[in-house]
Structure formats: C-alpha cells, structure tokens
Design a protein around this motif. Structure first.
Motif, PDB file in Angstrom:
ATOM      1  N   ILE A   1      13.646  66.611  -0.438  1.00 28.31           N
ATOM      2  CA  ILE A   1      13.262  68.011  -0.602  1.00 28.31           C
ATOM      3  C   ILE A   1      13.560  68.704   0.727  1.00 28.31           C
ATOM      4  N   TRP A   2      14.265  69.831   0.628  1.00 30.85           N
ATOM      5  CA  TRP A   2      14.673  70.590   1.813  1.00 30.85           C
ATOM      6  C   TRP A   2      13.949  71.924   1.807  1.00 30.85           C
ATOM      7  N   ILE A   3      13.557  72.390   2.986  1.00 30.16           N
ATOM      8  CA  ILE A   3      12.802  73.648   3.065  1.00 30.16           C
ATOM      9  C   ILE A   3      13.552  74.654   3.941  1.00 30.16           C
ATOM     10  N   TRP A   4      13.504  75.913   3.498  1.00 30.72           N
ATOM     11  CA  TRP A   4      14.166  77.022   4.209  1.00 30.72           C
ATOM     12  C   TRP A   4      13.078  77.827   4.898  1.00 30.72           C
ATOM     13  N   MET A   5      13.089  77.865   6.212  1.00 33.89           N
ATOM     14  CA  MET A   5      11.962  78.459   6.944  1.00 33.89           C
ATOM     15  C   MET A   5      12.195  79.934   7.313  1.00 33.89           C
ATOM     16  N   GLY A   6      13.398  80.452   7.062  1.00 40.77           N
ATOM     17  CA  GLY A   6      13.711  81.811   7.511  1.00 40.77           C
ATOM     18  C   GLY A   6      13.425  82.875   6.467  1.00 40.77           C
ATOM     19  N   ASP A   7      13.604  84.150   6.865  1.00 39.77           N
ATOM     20  CA  ASP A   7      13.349  85.262   5.949  1.00 39.77           C
ATOM     21  C   ASP A   7      14.593  85.703   5.202  1.00 39.77           C
ATOM     22  N   GLU A   8      15.766  85.302   5.685  1.00 37.46           N
ATOM     23  CA  GLU A   8      16.986  85.638   4.939  1.00 37.46           C
ATOM     24  C   GLU A   8      17.010  84.827   3.649  1.00 37.46           C
ATOM     25  N   PRO A   9      17.739  85.319   2.627  1.00 41.09           N
ATOM     26  CA  PRO A   9      17.758  84.556   1.366  1.00 41.09           C
ATOM     27  C   PRO A   9      18.280  83.135   1.591  1.00 41.09           C
TER      28      PRO A   9
END
Ligand code: FES
Ligand SMILES: [Fe+2]
Length: 345
Positions: free
Chosen positions: A107-115
C-alpha cells in the motif's frame, strides 16, 4: 524537517491492513489505514476532530470508522457521516483523507496536496508480482533519519565490515574491495550505484543456500535509487562469462518511509529466481536478511543518529567524504532539488 510530499511513500505491506484499523505515522503525521467490505484500502488522519482521540482505537461500523470516545463516525472521504448525539452532522467534523494506491503487494500513500499521480510509482518493482520470482518480505522499524538508511544502502562498502555472513572466505576485505569495480550513473530522477566482481569466489549465501559449487563467478550488486527514498536492488551471480539472466537473480525492494524526523519505516522484499517452491529457502533467506538488517544495519544507523546529536542532516556536520559516498550524495542532491522546487510552487 521538510519532506518531498507529492510522491508515493510505501505505507504498509498489503497483508498488514484489514478491516481492523491499523495505525502508522508517516512524515510525522498519524494515519489510520483500514479496508472497507469491498476490500478497498483507505487512509484517514488518525485524530478525531472532537477531542482528538485516535480513530485507530475505534472500529468499523458499516464501512465508517467510529471514534472510540464519543462515537462520531467518518466515511472514507474523511467527512463525519454519523453523529449519535444529534441528528445534524457538525460540518467542521472532518479529517484528512490520504490518497492510497495498492500495487506490488504493498500500500502506497500520497502525502502531498497535489492530485495523486499513479504514473509516479516506479515500475522497477514488477518482480514482486512476477511468476519468475519467489519473494520474501519483511518490515523493520529504524531509529534513525530515513536518509541515513538510504545512505547505508547506496554505499555497500560497509558490507564486508558490518555483515560477516556475506564474507568471501578466500578473500580479505581489502582484496574484495580492490576486486570490486564500481560505476556511478546519475540520471535526472535516478542514481545507480553499480558494483560488480568478475571471476571472483562467490559469497556465502550463493554457495550455501543456492548451492553453487563454482570456485569463481561473476557477481553484481547494483543499487537503483528513486525519489523520494526507494531502492531497487539488482543483485545476482552467474557462471563466468554467462548472461546475467541465466544465473542467480536476486532483485529486491528497499522502501524507506520517514516515520518522524528520527525514525523510519523500512520495508524490504527479496526475490529469487531459483528454489522457487522451497519454503525452507524462504526461511533461510529471511533469517539471513533479518540478521543483517535488524542486528547489524539498524543498530549501526541508530548509533550513528545518536552521535549526530540534535541534527538529522548529516551534511550539516561536514562529514569526511570517501569515493563511495558519490551515490548517497548524488541521491541527496536530486532529492533536495525536488524538495526545493516543490516548496517554491
Ligand atoms: S473524541 Fe472522537 S467523538 Fe469525541
Ligand atoms: Fe547493510
């Protein structure tokens, strides 16, 4: 500490997350991971906006996570979906929802606010899903800054000193280092620290685990660094002069994710193209890796971090640099350039 945010970090192995809420911290942020009944994985800020109880201490009720303290429930988008104390839903009651992606058994997580951008997940880790390889996986908690873990992997000259199990009995450490050819490849978003030894005795596991009787073999261990802190390790050994693919191939992933400034998550997956069905080989290989990472690398990184005092940025301490530091430095440069560009946006 400023991190690269608009990118994928390894969050968990797929089998770590179920309908039971699972708490983990990434880049200093507390996140709860869970699966809804359809098997999809979700990640929410792990702090109820009412009195800040960890939602991970609660449970799922009809796919909503229920706060263990006063029972507010939240949907997968992070908005409050049920208020047991009054009919109306408090509009301020919402938590951050993190984009997740499930691929390669992780499972990978995207921590930023961009899409979130799926195309940014590197393709190097396809071996984790390939039938040509059997893979063993593990997780390690490291008491050190994530970049120290990356440095450790990108500079394998530590191996003969720190990892006696990988020793080559016929060669002294100095001879071994002398017979190792290195090349540093710098690309825009990748650093490759290549190391190989032609026509040299193979290391311990190549003989004892994989049964090679050859006195001399061609071995390689190429570390590919990919931002923010992912390593694809292309290692193997072939008979002298033989094509690499025909020999022993040991592709590996080392995915490092900052937990806090001083602690890291370390996910490793080790593939092999031989002894595919043998459970005993799984155990032996895992034992060798756990010993190296848990008992040798981690204590060294933790000790190094503690000697660095308050800082987590090793370059601030003006370290002595050796030739083998080329790859760690190249990776740090690319990453800090990307962080600067992201901050400027
Ligand atoms: S702390 Fe979550 S409902 Fe009160
Ligand atoms: Fe190591």
């Amino acid at each position: 500490m400023t991190y690269l945010r608009n990118c994928w970090y390894a969050a968990a192995w797929s089998n770590e997350v179920s309908e039971e809420p699972f708490a983990r911290q990434y880049l200093g942020e507390h996140v709860v991971l869970y699966r809804t009944a359809d098997g999809k994985v979700h990640g929410l800020e792990d702090r109820c906006p009412h009195r800040f109880a960890p939602l991970s201490m609660g449970c799922l009720v009809e796919d909503q996570i229920q706060c263990p303290y006063h029972g507010l429930r939240f949907g997968t988008d992070g908005a409050c979906s049920y208020n047991p104390h009054y009919k109306a839903l408090p509009s301020a009651a919402k938590v951050k929802a993190y984009p997740l992606l499930e691929r390669y058994g992780m499972i990978w997580i995207w921590m930023g606010d961009e899409p979130a951008d799926e195309s940014q997940l590197p393709e190097d880790f396809g071996f984790l899903e390939s039938e040509k390889f059997t893979t063993v996986t593990g997780y390690l908690h490291v008491n050190g800054n994530y970049q120290l873990v990356v440095d450790n992997l990108l500079d394998l000259t530590h191996a003969p000193y720190l990892h006696p199990a990988f020793a080559i009995p016929e060669m002294t450490t100095e001879e071994r280092l002398k017979r190792t050819t290195t090349e540093l490849v710098r690309e825009e978003r990748r650093v490759i620290a290549k190391r190989w030894r032609l026509s040299c005795p193979p290391n311990g596991p190549t003989r004892t685990l994989f049964g090679f009787k050859d006195k001399l073999m061609d071995s390689r261990s190429h570390m590919h660094w990919l931002p923010p802190s992912l390593i694809y390790f292309d290692a193997g050994a072939a008979r002298v002069g033989e094509e690499e693919e025909k020999g022993l191939c040991l592709p590996a992933i080392h995915a490092i994710t900052p937990e806090t400034e001083r602690t890291s998550h370390y996910f490793f997956g080790q593939g092999r193209n031989m002894l595919l069905e043998e459970a005993e080989a799984d155990e032996t290989l895992l034992g060798i890796l756990r010993n190296a990472f848990h008992n040798e690398d981690e204590p060294m990184i933790a000790a190094q971090q503690s000697r660095m005092g308050d800082t987590t940025e090793i370059m601030d301490l003006d370290p002595v640099l050796l030739k083998s530091d080329g790859a760690p430095i190249a990776a740090r440069r690319i990453l800090s350039g990307m962080i600067e560009a992201e901050q400027a946006n």
